[in-house]
Design an enzyme around this catalytic site. Structure first.
Site, PDB file in Angstrom:
ATOM      1  N   GLY A 349      -8.935  40.725   0.629  1.00 40.83           N
ATOM      2  CA  GLY A 349     -10.279  41.009   1.137  1.00 40.83           C
ATOM      3  C   GLY A 349     -11.397  40.583   0.217  1.00 40.83           C
ATOM      4  O   GLY A 349     -12.315  39.868   0.631  1.00 40.83           O
ATOM      5  N   GLY A 372      -3.580  42.999   2.823  1.00 44.22           N
ATOM      6  CA  GLY A 372      -2.347  43.568   2.272  1.00 44.22           C
ATOM      7  C   GLY A 372      -1.139  42.699   2.581  1.00 44.22           C
ATOM      8  O   GLY A 372      -0.248  42.529   1.736  1.00 44.22           O
TER       9      GLY A 372
END
Ligand code: AMP
Length: 392
Positions: A349, A372
């Site tokens: 991110g 993730g």
């Protein structure tokens, strides 16, 4: 990673196809605040429609933990998906009930059906085979286009593949191609730029990449645990004491394996990221001062390494880049990647955000859509959701 069947090669003509998408988008009230993820898998939905398949879309939204949460209903997402597709999208009131099964069976060519938030059902995150079977009963084939969920062995990601012929959607296809490129292309020199806040998050990635890369370029707060492990005084910089031994072992492994582990040689320091009075650039960090960005000498060293690399991956910023005072290091690394003639891959991110902030997104070979999932993929070289798909 084995080659996987992709939707463009799968036999899906005329079939009802359950499509796992990652439409876990930020909402502002009942409005989708950022529709990037929805846009990302529209090519797959359009591809299915063009080939006469009937897409049944399923996604999670937020963390309802197996219960119905009114504010996490899919309605705003369904509305936006319909606007972007330019055709009406029907929303089912649930995922597996007989009414929903009926809606699926009644679908005609050109119809798109959208299921309710799949995490309203406890069976999803539990990977319950019964729930997976009920979901699969809606369709005659399965397409996974949700790279961001592929690290989860959930019913709609893994379980359904036991019942339906499965393939990767066009978005997932690109992610798989670049994952294979990282581990199997043999492009060299290969530099992995790793930064961000926590070493503990990055250790599995370092361990996995050590076999593949020629150099690690380490920045961000994690660099200070490594410097400390080398016996360097880092003042008040963030150090994860519990990871010191592992950091030392990784540095030894790098040395033994001829992998260059580059650490910062100068730093932009402040009293804290919020207290920037008197901030300065130093080679030795004075007591009470905290490293908040790599310094210009380090940036130049890393730029040189990037210029000669044929493959570069970036995960994690080089400093507290949210504050422009500590953004220079990350900016220089991102710019150097943008100028690279090699393959450049960005994931996570904060890294994606940094690349966008510095206007370099268009010039990267690939920006991963999975936060993730991208980290897990680097650490394990594959993901359960990808493994479960049929081979090519
Ligand atoms: P991660 O999620 O692990 O990629 O970490 C990203 C975060 O690390 C960002 O919010 C940065 O502000 C933070 N960060 C980067 N460098 C430092 C540093 N030297 N000290 C403290 N935090 C940092």
């Amino acid at each position: 990673m084995e080659k996987k069947l992709t939707v463009d090669k799968a036999k899906i003509e005329g079939k009802r196809v359950l499509v796992r998408v990652d439409y876990n988008v930020p909402l502002e009230g009942t409005r989708v605040a950022d529709d990037t993820r929805i846009r990302g898998s529209l090519p797959t939905v359009r591809h299915l429609l063009e080939r006469g398949a009937r897409p049944i879309l399923v996604s999670h939204l937020g963390r309802p933990d197996g219960k119905v949460v009114e504010s996490l209903r899919m309605d705003p997402v369904v509305k936006r998906a319909g606007e972007l597709l330019g055709r009406p999208v029907r929303k089912a009131p649930g995922c597996i009930e007989s009414e929903v099964q009926g809606m699926a069976r009644a679908m005609k060519e050109g119809d798109v059906l959208f299921l309710e938030n799949v995490r309203f059902y406890a069976g999803e995150e539990e990977g319950d085979p019964k729930f997976a079977g009920q979901l699969a009963a809606l369709a005659e084939a399965y397409v996974n286009d949700a790279f961001g969920a592929c690290h989860r062995p959930h019913a709609s990601v893994v379980g359904v593949t036991r019942h339906l012929s499965s393939s990767a959607g066009l978005l997932l296809k690109k992610e798989i191609e670049y994952a294979r490129c990282i581990f199997e292309s043999g492009e060299t020199p290969f530099a992995a730029v790793l930064g961000g806040a926590k070493v503990s998050d990055k250790i599995p990635i370092l361990e996995s990449l050590i076999e593949t890369v020629d150099s690690f370029l380490i920045g961000g707060a994690m660099a200070y645990t490594f410097l400390r492990a080398r016996g360097v005084d880092v003042g008040a910089s963030r150090v994860e004491e519990a990871c010191l031994e592992t950091a030392a072992r990784i540095l030894e492994k790098c040395e033994a394996g001829n992998v260059r582990a580059l650490l910062p040689v100068d730093h932009v320091v402040a009293r804290s990221p919020k207290d920037t009075a008197g901030m300065q650039t130093v080679t030795d960090i004075p007591a009470g001062w905290m490293g908040c960005d790599i310094g210009p000498q380090t940036a130049a060293l890393y730029e040189g390494e990037l210029a000669r690399s044929r493959m570069v991956i970036l995960n994690g910023p080089m400093g507290v880049f949210e504050n422009p005072k500590f953004a220079q290091g990350t900016k220089r690394i991102v710019r150097a990647m943008a100028e690279s003639q090699g393959v450049t891959i960005v994931g996570g991110g904060d890294s994606v955000h940094a690349v966008e902030t510095f206007g370099a997104a268009e010039r990267m070979s690939h920006i991963s859509t999975g936060g993730g999932a991208f980290l897990e993929m680097l650490a394990h070289r594959t993901l359960p959701g990808i493994e479960a798909l049929a081979g090519a």
